[in-house]
Design a protein around this motif. Structure first.
Motif, PDB file in Angstrom:
ATOM      1  N   PRO A 253       0.717  -1.277   0.178  1.00  0.00           N
ATOM      2  CA  PRO A 253       0.018  -0.111  -0.085  1.00  0.00           C
ATOM      3  C   PRO A 253       0.986   1.182   0.015  1.00  0.00           C
ATOM      4  N   ASP A 254       2.048   1.270   0.236  1.00  0.00           N
ATOM      5  CA  ASP A 254       3.001   2.375   0.010  1.00  0.00           C
ATOM      6  C   ASP A 254       3.348   2.907  -1.175  1.00  0.00           C
ATOM      7  N   GLU A 255       2.867   1.994  -2.198  1.00  0.00           N
ATOM      8  CA  GLU A 255       3.025   2.567  -3.880  1.00  0.00           C
ATOM      9  C   GLU A 255       1.935   2.282  -4.429  1.00  0.00           C
ATOM     10  N   THR A 256       1.779   3.278  -5.534  1.00  0.00           N
ATOM     11  CA  THR A 256       0.422   2.752  -6.356  1.00  0.00           C
ATOM     12  C   THR A 256       0.788   1.951  -7.311  1.00  0.00           C
ATOM     13  N   ILE A 257      -0.339   1.461  -7.845  1.00  0.00           N
ATOM     14  CA  ILE A 257      -0.388   0.762  -9.297  1.00  0.00           C
ATOM     15  C   ILE A 257       0.731   1.540 -10.288  1.00  0.00           C
ATOM     16  N   LYS A 258       0.344   2.583 -10.321  1.00  0.00           N
ATOM     17  CA  LYS A 258       1.186   3.522 -11.615  1.00  0.00           C
ATOM     18  C   LYS A 258       2.600   3.459 -11.270  1.00  0.00           C
ATOM     19  N   SER A 259       3.035   3.573  -9.976  1.00  0.00           N
ATOM     20  CA  SER A 259       4.672   3.371  -9.392  1.00  0.00           C
ATOM     21  C   SER A 259       5.022   1.742  -9.790  1.00  0.00           C
ATOM     22  N   TYR A 260       4.151   0.897  -9.343  1.00  0.00           N
ATOM     23  CA  TYR A 260       4.488  -0.518  -9.334  1.00  0.00           C
ATOM     24  C   TYR A 260       4.723  -0.927 -10.682  1.00  0.00           C
ATOM     25  N   LEU A 261       3.786  -0.484 -11.807  1.00  0.00           N
ATOM     26  CA  LEU A 261       4.098  -0.824 -12.991  1.00  0.00           C
ATOM     27  C   LEU A 261       5.396  -0.084 -13.868  1.00  0.00           C
ATOM     28  N   LYS A 262       5.635   1.196 -13.307  1.00  0.00           N
ATOM     29  CA  LYS A 262       6.725   1.845 -13.957  1.00  0.00           C
ATOM     30  C   LYS A 262       7.986   1.372 -13.494  1.00  0.00           C
ATOM     31  N   SER A 263       7.909   0.586 -12.169  1.00  0.00           N
ATOM     32  CA  SER A 263       9.313   0.010 -11.735  1.00  0.00           C
ATOM     33  C   SER A 263       9.506  -1.335 -12.346  1.00  0.00           C
ATOM     34  N   ALA A 264       8.261  -2.068 -13.027  1.00  0.00           N
ATOM     35  CA  ALA A 264       8.430  -3.066 -13.879  1.00  0.00           C
ATOM     36  C   ALA A 264       8.390  -2.963 -15.319  1.00  0.00           C
ATOM     37  N   ASN A 265       8.553  -1.572 -15.686  1.00  0.00           N
ATOM     38  CA  ASN A 265       8.375  -1.195 -17.072  1.00  0.00           C
ATOM     39  C   ASN A 265       7.580  -1.871 -17.881  1.00  0.00           C
ATOM     40  N   SER A 266       6.326  -1.808 -17.320  1.00  0.00           N
ATOM     41  CA  SER A 266       5.178  -2.287 -17.992  1.00  0.00           C
ATOM     42  C   SER A 266       3.916  -1.034 -17.908  1.00  0.00           C
ATOM     43  N   SER A 267       2.795  -1.485 -18.621  1.00  0.00           N
ATOM     44  CA  SER A 267       1.923  -0.586 -18.793  1.00  0.00           C
ATOM     45  C   SER A 267       0.566  -1.279 -18.878  1.00  0.00           C
ATOM     46  N   ILE A 268      -0.817  -0.638 -18.772  1.00  0.00           N
ATOM     47  CA  ILE A 268      -1.848  -1.479 -18.702  1.00  0.00           C
ATOM     48  C   ILE A 268      -2.668  -1.144 -20.051  1.00  0.00           C
ATOM     49  N   ALA A 269      -2.983  -2.229 -20.818  1.00  0.00           N
ATOM     50  CA  ALA A 269      -3.740  -2.001 -22.137  1.00  0.00           C
ATOM     51  C   ALA A 269      -5.291  -2.015 -21.682  1.00  0.00           C
ATOM     52  N   LEU A 270      -5.723  -2.880 -21.173  1.00  0.00           N
ATOM     53  CA  LEU A 270      -7.184  -3.160 -20.509  1.00  0.00           C
ATOM     54  C   LEU A 270      -7.408  -4.121 -19.516  1.00  0.00           C
ATOM     55  N   PHE A 271      -8.365  -4.130 -18.869  1.00  0.00           N
ATOM     56  CA  PHE A 271      -8.792  -5.060 -18.004  1.00  0.00           C
ATOM     57  C   PHE A 271     -10.190  -5.146 -17.897  1.00  0.00           C
ATOM     58  N   LYS A 272     -10.707  -6.485 -17.333  1.00  0.00           N
ATOM     59  CA  LYS A 272     -12.135  -6.776 -17.335  1.00  0.00           C
ATOM     60  C   LYS A 272     -12.198  -7.461 -15.685  1.00  0.00           C
ATOM     61  N   ARG A 273     -13.283  -7.156 -15.155  1.00  0.00           N
ATOM     62  CA  ARG A 273     -13.502  -7.792 -13.786  1.00  0.00           C
ATOM     63  C   ARG A 273     -15.001  -7.971 -13.787  1.00  0.00           C
ATOM     64  N   LEU A 274     -15.218  -9.446 -13.321  1.00  0.00           N
ATOM     65  CA  LEU A 274     -16.548  -9.774 -13.041  1.00  0.00           C
ATOM     66  C   LEU A 274     -16.771 -10.227 -11.581  1.00  0.00           C
ATOM     67  N   ALA A 275     -18.106  -9.894 -11.183  1.00  0.00           N
ATOM     68  CA  ALA A 275     -18.084 -10.561  -9.706  1.00  0.00           C
ATOM     69  C   ALA A 275     -19.726 -11.041  -9.967  1.00  0.00           C
ATOM     70  N   VAL A 276     -19.872 -12.138  -9.460  1.00  0.00           N
ATOM     71  CA  VAL A 276     -21.392 -12.963  -9.381  1.00  0.00           C
ATOM     72  C   VAL A 276     -22.482 -11.771  -9.163  1.00  0.00           C
ATOM     73  N   GLY A 277     -23.420 -11.965  -9.920  1.00  0.00           N
ATOM     74  CA  GLY A 277     -24.532 -11.302  -9.596  1.00  0.00           C
ATOM     75  C   GLY A 277     -24.728  -9.829  -9.693  1.00  0.00           C
ATOM     76  N   GLU A 278     -23.770  -9.231 -10.403  1.00  0.00           N
ATOM     77  CA  GLU A 278     -23.445  -7.948 -10.528  1.00  0.00           C
ATOM     78  C   GLU A 278     -24.683  -7.496 -11.647  1.00  0.00           C
ATOM     79  N   GLY A 279     -25.695  -6.324 -11.541  1.00  0.00           N
ATOM     80  CA  GLY A 279     -26.482  -6.167 -12.247  1.00  0.00           C
ATOM     81  C   GLY A 279     -27.827  -6.861 -12.288  1.00  0.00           C
ATOM     82  N   ILE A 280     -27.829  -7.752 -11.333  1.00  0.00           N
ATOM     83  CA  ILE A 280     -29.073  -8.599 -11.174  1.00  0.00           C
ATOM     84  C   ILE A 280     -30.089  -8.115 -10.086  1.00  0.00           C
ATOM     85  N   GLU A 281     -31.276  -7.761 -10.045  1.00  0.00           N
ATOM     86  CA  GLU A 281     -31.930  -7.282  -8.968  1.00  0.00           C
ATOM     87  C   GLU A 281     -32.412  -8.677  -8.013  1.00  0.00           C
ATOM     88  N   LYS A 282     -31.783  -8.801  -7.030  1.00  0.00           N
ATOM     89  CA  LYS A 282     -32.208 -10.107  -6.252  1.00  0.00           C
ATOM     90  C   LYS A 282     -33.490  -9.832  -5.915  1.00  0.00           C
TER      91      LYS A 282
END
Length: 296
Positions: A253-282
């Motif tokens: 938690p002392d570093e951000t994702i931006k600084s973590y990626l920079k130290s790894a010489n990487s960058s994000i192109a895209l991401f996708k996340r799903l959690a069960v039941g999102e958008g369904i009215e229970k």
């Protein structure tokens, strides 16, 4: 024709239907195995359609990668009990394997993919009849990467949350770490640059109204210029929380994702996340009202 116990057993193993249903199917079709399967399927579809109005908000999410392609999807059922059942878990894995092999670009065409010799849409109907709960397939996506990119994927708690990330670079460990972070922190955007002016305007209006209401009830009201600074500060904090690059990295938690990626010489192109039941009215059951209705 005499119907043997072995015939009933074989039909049950093939279809997953109950013993009495299998025996009846064989009797109705004079022992013809294939016709009995069709007969059970027809009856199963009839039963499945009666369950169409039920809410299927439990289930599992899954992600699978193969070369330059990845698929992510959700399979829903009605109860957590079924979602944790080994047969349901095996069904999700089987569907994932068929989908990553077929690499269909949309949800509608994914439903036509063959799973054990049958279209997925027909498998879902059969499983609905066999399991006794409405089974639905939703939020499928095919993701493609370039040769100079890597996938990172993560499935949490056996299928409650799934994430996949495309990372510019070749560090698969970093990609998996980012996927794990995404599952835990639920970012909505990669960076603030992706947030539309419409969203920024709406959030500003909401936070301004909130600050003005607080100010009106305060014993020591603040001047307008201070309120404006408060709104800007809260807006920045909110966007920091929902933008991936500005989030504190869950493993450090002392570093951000931006600084973590920079130290790894990487960058994000895209991401996708799903959690069960999102958008369904229970459906929310009111136990007190249910008891009272039974006593009338």
């Amino acid at each position: 024709m005499a119907i043997s116990a072995q015939m009933v057993k074989d039909l049950r193993e093939k279809t997953g239907a109950g013993l009495m249903d299998c025996k009846k199917a064989l009797v109705e079709n004079n022992g013809d195995f294939d016709k009995s399967i069709d007969w059970l399927r027809e009856k199963g579809i009839s039963k499945a359609e009666k369950k169409a109005s039920r809410v299927a908000a439990e289930g599992l999410v899954e992600v699978k990668t193969d070369g330059n392609h990845a698929i992510i999807f959700e399979l829903n059922c009605e109860t957590d009990f079924v979602a944790k059942n080994d047969k349901f878990t095996a069904l999700v894995k089987k569907i994932a394997s068929a989908l990553i092999e077929a690499k269909k670009p949309c949800e509608e065409c994914a439903l036509e993919v063959e799973v054990d010799g049958k279209a997925l849409k027909d498998v879902l109907l059969s499983e609905t009849a066999t399991i006794g709960e409405k089974i639905t397939f939703r939020r499928y996506e095919l993701i493609t990467k370039e040769d100079n990119q890597v996938f990172g994927s993560y499935v949490h708690f056996g299928g409650s949350i799934a994430s996949v990330v495309v990372l510019n670079g070749e560090n698969e460990e970093v990609a998996r770490n980012i996927a794990m972070h995404i599952a835990a922190s639920n970012p909505q955007y990669i960076s603030r640059d992706e947030i539309s002016e419409e969203v920024i305007k709406h959030e500003t209006e909401v936070l301004t109204a909130q600050a003005l209401n607080e100010n009106a009830e305060s014993d020591k009201p603040k001047p307008q210029n201070i309120i404006e600074k408060m709104v800007i500060g809260r807006l920045n904090k909110n966007f920091q929380d929902i933008c991936l690059l500005s989030q504190p990295y869950v493993k450090n938690p002392d570093e951000t994702i931006k600084s973590y990626l920079k130290s790894a010489n990487s960058s994000i192109a895209l991401f996708k996340r799903l959690a069960v039941g999102e958008g369904i009215e229970k459906k929310e059951d009111n136990f007190a009202e249910e008891v009272m209705s039974q006593s009338r």
